[in-house]
Every structure is written in structure tokens, then in C-alpha cells.
Scaffold this motif. Sequence first.
Motif, PDB file in Angstrom:
ATOM      1  N   PRO A 133       0.838  -1.207   0.000  1.00 25.88           N
ATOM      2  CA  PRO A 133       0.000   0.000   0.000  1.00 25.88           C
ATOM      3  C   PRO A 133       0.867   1.248   0.000  1.00 25.88           C
ATOM      4  CG  PRO A 133      -0.025  -1.062   2.159  1.00 25.88           C
ATOM      5  CD  PRO A 133       0.689  -1.998   1.237  1.00 25.88           C
ATOM      6  N   PHE A 134       0.496   2.216  -0.835  1.00 30.97           N
ATOM      7  CA  PHE A 134       1.361   3.378  -1.021  1.00 30.97           C
ATOM      8  C   PHE A 134       0.775   4.668  -0.465  1.00 30.97           C
ATOM      9  CE2 PHE A 134       3.113   6.867  -3.681  1.00 30.97           C
ATOM     10  CZ  PHE A 134       4.429   6.765  -3.269  1.00 30.97           C
ATOM     11  N   ASN A 135      -0.431   5.038  -0.874  1.00 30.23           N
ATOM     12  CA  ASN A 135      -0.963   6.346  -0.482  1.00 30.23           C
ATOM     13  C   ASN A 135      -1.936   6.266   0.677  1.00 30.23           C
ATOM     14  OD1 ASN A 135      -2.972   5.040  -2.071  1.00 30.23           O
ATOM     15  ND2 ASN A 135      -3.986   7.006  -2.397  1.00 30.23           N
ATOM     16  N   MET A 136      -2.070   5.084   1.262  1.00 31.33           N
ATOM     17  CA  MET A 136      -3.044   4.894   2.328  1.00 31.33           C
ATOM     18  C   MET A 136      -2.327   4.398   3.577  1.00 31.33           C
ATOM     19  SD  MET A 136      -4.514   1.492   0.527  1.00 31.33           S
ATOM     20  CE  MET A 136      -3.923   2.117  -1.048  1.00 31.33           C
ATOM     21  N   GLU A 137      -3.086   3.994   4.557  1.00 26.02           N
ATOM     22  CA  GLU A 137      -2.523   3.390   5.758  1.00 26.02           C
ATOM     23  C   GLU A 137      -1.639   2.213   5.359  1.00 26.02           C
ATOM     24  OE1 GLU A 137      -1.230   2.301   9.056  1.00 26.02           O
ATOM     25  OE2 GLU A 137      -2.710   3.909   9.240  1.00 26.02           O
ATOM     26  N   THR A 138      -0.388   2.235   5.805  1.00 24.00           N
ATOM     27  CA  THR A 138       0.552   1.188   5.394  1.00 24.00           C
ATOM     28  C   THR A 138       0.561  -0.006   6.338  1.00 24.00           C
ATOM     29  OG1 THR A 138       2.337   2.316   6.577  1.00 24.00           O
ATOM     30  CG2 THR A 138       2.064   2.834   4.243  1.00 24.00           C
ATOM     31  N   ASN A 139       0.001   0.135   7.532  1.00 19.79           N
ATOM     32  CA  ASN A 139      -0.021  -0.996   8.454  1.00 19.79           C
ATOM     33  C   ASN A 139      -1.062  -2.015   8.023  1.00 19.79           C
ATOM     34  OD1 ASN A 139       1.993  -0.112  10.219  1.00 19.79           O
ATOM     35  ND2 ASN A 139       0.560   1.222  11.290  1.00 19.79           N
ATOM     36  N   MET A 140      -0.782  -3.276   8.314  1.00 18.91           N
ATOM     37  CA  MET A 140      -1.690  -4.338   7.893  1.00 18.91           C
ATOM     38  C   MET A 140      -1.614  -5.513   8.857  1.00 18.91           C
ATOM     39  SD  MET A 140       0.721  -5.532   4.731  1.00 18.91           S
ATOM     40  CE  MET A 140       1.506  -3.917   4.705  1.00 18.91           C
ATOM     41  N   SER A 141      -2.743  -6.170   9.048  1.00 18.89           N
ATOM     42  CA  SER A 141      -2.754  -7.499   9.644  1.00 18.89           C
ATOM     43  C   SER A 141      -2.795  -8.480   8.483  1.00 18.89           C
ATOM     44  CB  SER A 141      -3.970  -7.674  10.556  1.00 18.89           C
ATOM     45  OG  SER A 141      -5.166  -7.447   9.833  1.00 18.89           O
ATOM     46  N   PHE A 142      -2.381  -9.722   8.728  1.00 18.73           N
ATOM     47  CA  PHE A 142      -2.380 -10.642   7.591  1.00 18.73           C
ATOM     48  C   PHE A 142      -2.513 -12.096   8.015  1.00 18.73           C
ATOM     49  CE2 PHE A 142       2.209 -10.280   8.580  1.00 18.73           C
ATOM     50  CZ  PHE A 142       2.601 -11.610   8.594  1.00 18.73           C
ATOM     51  N   GLU A 143      -3.025 -12.869   7.073  1.00 20.61           N
ATOM     52  CA  GLU A 143      -2.968 -14.324   7.109  1.00 20.61           C
ATOM     53  C   GLU A 143      -2.232 -14.750   5.849  1.00 20.61           C
ATOM     54  OE1 GLU A 143      -6.752 -16.138   7.590  1.00 20.61           O
ATOM     55  OE2 GLU A 143      -7.262 -14.992   9.396  1.00 20.61           O
ATOM     56  N   LEU A 144      -1.276 -15.637   6.004  1.00 22.07           N
ATOM     57  CA  LEU A 144      -0.426 -16.025   4.882  1.00 22.07           C
ATOM     58  C   LEU A 144      -0.253 -17.534   4.850  1.00 22.07           C
ATOM     59  CD1 LEU A 144       1.593 -15.354   2.574  1.00 22.07           C
ATOM     60  CD2 LEU A 144       3.361 -15.154   4.344  1.00 22.07           C
ATOM     61  N   ALA A 145      -0.520 -18.125   3.695  1.00 26.54           N
ATOM     62  CA  ALA A 145      -0.255 -19.544   3.462  1.00 26.54           C
ATOM     63  C   ALA A 145       0.769 -19.641   2.344  1.00 26.54           C
ATOM     64  CB  ALA A 145      -1.535 -20.278   3.080  1.00 26.54           C
ATOM     65  N   CYS A 146       1.890 -20.269   2.628  1.00 29.53           N
ATOM     66  CA  CYS A 146       2.993 -20.344   1.675  1.00 29.53           C
ATOM     67  C   CYS A 146       3.269 -21.805   1.322  1.00 29.53           C
ATOM     68  CB  CYS A 146       4.242 -19.697   2.274  1.00 29.53           C
ATOM     69  SG  CYS A 146       5.711 -19.825   1.246  1.00 29.53           S
ATOM     70  N   GLU A 147       3.111 -22.140   0.044  1.00 31.82           N
ATOM     71  CA  GLU A 147       3.373 -23.500  -0.424  1.00 31.82           C
ATOM     72  C   GLU A 147       4.736 -23.554  -1.102  1.00 31.82           C
ATOM     73  OE1 GLU A 147       1.736 -26.633  -3.808  1.00 31.82           O
ATOM     74  OE2 GLU A 147       0.314 -25.242  -2.859  1.00 31.82           O
ATOM     75  N   GLY A 148       5.546 -24.507  -0.685  1.00 28.53           N
ATOM     76  CA  GLY A 148       6.869 -24.691  -1.263  1.00 28.53           C
ATOM     77  C   GLY A 148       7.289 -26.142  -1.147  1.00 28.53           C
ATOM     78  N   PRO A 149       8.522 -26.465  -1.510  1.00 23.41           N
ATOM     79  CA  PRO A 149       8.999 -27.850  -1.407  1.00 23.41           C
ATOM     80  C   PRO A 149       8.907 -28.351   0.034  1.00 23.41           C
ATOM     81  CG  PRO A 149      10.524 -26.497  -2.689  1.00 23.41           C
ATOM     82  CD  PRO A 149       9.553 -25.563  -2.064  1.00 23.41           C
ATOM     83  N   ASP A 150       8.562 -29.634   0.203  1.00 20.73           N
ATOM     84  CA  ASP A 150       8.382 -30.147   1.563  1.00 20.73           C
ATOM     85  C   ASP A 150       9.695 -30.357   2.306  1.00 20.73           C
ATOM     86  OD1 ASP A 150       9.371 -32.386   0.308  1.00 20.73           O
ATOM     87  OD2 ASP A 150       7.698 -33.701   0.823  1.00 20.73           O
TER      88      ASP A 150
END
Length: 427
Positions: A133-150
Motif C-alpha cells: 500500500p502506497f498512499n493509504m494506511e501502510t499498516n496491515m494485519s495478515f494471514e499467509l499460506a505459503c506453499e513450497g517444497p516439503d
Amino acid sequence: MISASNEYALECVINPQKGHLKVSGTIIIPATEESAFFILNRGLRWTKTVRRTASGYQSITAYKTDIVAVPKFYHGDLWTFDIQNSQQDEFVLEIEYSGQIHPPAKDSHMPAMGYIKRDFVELACYSAWYPVPFNMETNMSFELACEGPDDWTWEANGKLQNVEKNNGTAVWSWKQTKPVNDIVVLGLPKRDAHLDEESLFWGPRDLVGSHKVLDTSAREMKKLLEDWLGPRDTSDSVRFVITPRKMGGAYARTGLIVVGGGYSTDTILRKPVLQSMCHEICHDWFCKASVRTYDNWLDEALAEYCSIMITDDYLNEGFLESHVEKTMQLLEKQGNIPAIRSLTRDQEEAYAAYYFRGFLLLHEISEKIGRIEFRKMIGEFAQICAKNRDITTDMFLEFIEENSKTKIIDTAKNWLDFEGVGIPLSI
């Protein structure tokens, strides 16, 4: 500026062998009277941009724009969505994009702070791997799921929820409920990783192994900081992630401290190494000033001042006095430096102005008020930083002047507006 934070829910697939990234998910941003602007890495291409409303879905177009310059420390293009002038309280964007992380342009003279390689992945806002985010509030909460090699292990600046393996891949899921200023993902093959739950350090075994000698000192200095500054602005444990990149230094994100190349374990360099580590831990308190205004000098100067004071306490070898003298010499070697108030973080001269002149300004105020009294007030201000979303220079100066009953604002303004070699003459 909008007071509410953004919410990100992202699912990403990382293929280290091909250097490829695919991301899908949802971004919820508070309503705004302006168009929303985001920064996305130049090597990534939008494949879906949809707005979700109470009545259904609406396809929207992402437009690349150069209406304003993107700060050089972001390696991406500026994009906008035409989503203003709505009666809704928030905008819900469903997005998909994919591609490869491109390094910064050669003429930018900026280090590659994000990459997907066969032996290591480092992704943060600098590489704009997610829509920053550039022109707005830059703080964020998040949920992230990352798939990669096991057979890889991963770290992020959120709380790990679970790891699910399936047919040669593994999905690591994190959640960050407090507003933060970045989403960071790092990974490497398990066979190459230093995996020691008792250690503060994480990363490639050949880089991290020697850092064991720094573990005890880092823990003890962290305790000294907490005794002085109060509770940190996160319940997450401190973790130092060592990455293989050679340039770009370190950055701190909610207890996660990412260090390019690691720290020297040479005993001759022990003092500056401990101070540098302590500086990054200090950003668990001092991380609320905007990186888009000169106010960011305050985060860096306070982290520098507090880390130097704690290193002086810890070593008891006159570190403060020697560091003041050394900093003065380093600042003068930089030649003519613009005023702190005229600089933003992405400008080349900002480092010397923020770290060197900024620290010397705080030292000047400390000597004017008295070190013991100033340290007490810094401890109190650290808790203001921990409990507030935004911190400015005016907030800090007014707090110090009011509580010290000493006129320091005019002195500080003289320093902040000074352009030239070294430091301004006393007034």
C-alpha cells in the motif's frame, strides 16, 4: 491518513527451482476518497483484479501510473485501482498475480533485497512481492499460506499456525493479528539450515553456525533494553535471520531481524557488532514513524541512541564517549549533508543524516537535560511508541520539553534544519 489498518489474506506458491512466484488472495482496505495505489514488483503480472461488493463481484482494471515517483528502496511499479467514491465502509479486492522477482534497476544503485533462488528465498516490502500500500494506511494485519517444497523450512513475521505436507510440497501458514508494516517470508532447504530452538539465529548453517558466540550477549542486552524501555511492541521472540545476500544491511520486523551476510564474530569487532544487533532489537519499540516523511529519522536515531547506551552499560568500557567521537568523524567525512527535515529514507544522504546527525542530536539533548533524566524520559516515550500507531518528531520533542521543563525544541529545530558539514553551532 486512514486510521484503520488493511487486512491481507494471501496464498502463495513459491518454486525456488524456477524462481517463480504465484499469489492469490484478498485485500481489505478502509474506504477512501482517493484512488488506491499499490507497488508491485516489475516482474509480476496481474491475472485477476476483482472487487467484491454486497451485491456481487465487479471486475476492475489495474492501471500502471507514474503520477508520483516510487521510493527507490521499493523495486516495483506503481499501480492504481479506480475504487473511490463508494458508500461502502471498506473495499474488498480479490487478486491474483504471478511471475519472477526482478532485481532493482542497475542505475538505481540499490541492493537486491528480495529474491527467489534455488538455495534461499527472501521476500519483503523492498521487493514488492505483495501489493505494498502506497498512499493509504501502510499498516496491515495478515494471514499467509505459503506453499513450497516439503524439504524446505520457512520463517515469517507472523505466528506460525500449522504446516501441512502433501505430495512433495508443504504449506506453511502464519497469522499476524496486530497491524505491522510489512509481510516477510524467508526460506531455505532443511539440509542447509541451522535449526536450533535454543538459538536466536536462523539461516544457512555455514553462515549461522559461528553466531553461537553472540547468543548469550544478545539475550542479556535484550533484557537490559526491556528493563529500560518496558515491554516490547510484540510478544514474539526475537529471531535473527541470516541471509546470503552481501548488500543491504539489516531490517527489523516484529521481532524478526533479517541480516544480510550475518555479523562478524571477530573479537576485535565485538563492540560494534553488539551495538548493531542491539540497534535492530530497539526497532521493536521504535518503528512507528512514517518512512515517507523525515520523521523516520526519529526511529533510527532513537534505536541508535538506545543501542549505544545499552552497549555502554553492558561493556562498561567507555563505549558512549568513543562512539560520539567516532560518529562525529564519520559525519564530517560525509561532507555537505542536507537538513534532516528535507530528507526521506530513500535518499542517499538519509543514512548519514538519520544515524549520525540524528544520534548526535539526541546526545546533545541528553547532555542539556542530564543523562539520567533523559534516559528516564526515553523509557517513558518508548511505551508511547509501543501503544500508538503513528509517531512524529513533534510528538517526541513536545514530550521531552514538557517533561524535562527544559527548552529543547528550538535546539532540535536548529539541528533538524541544519544543512552543511558536521553539526550546527550551538544556539
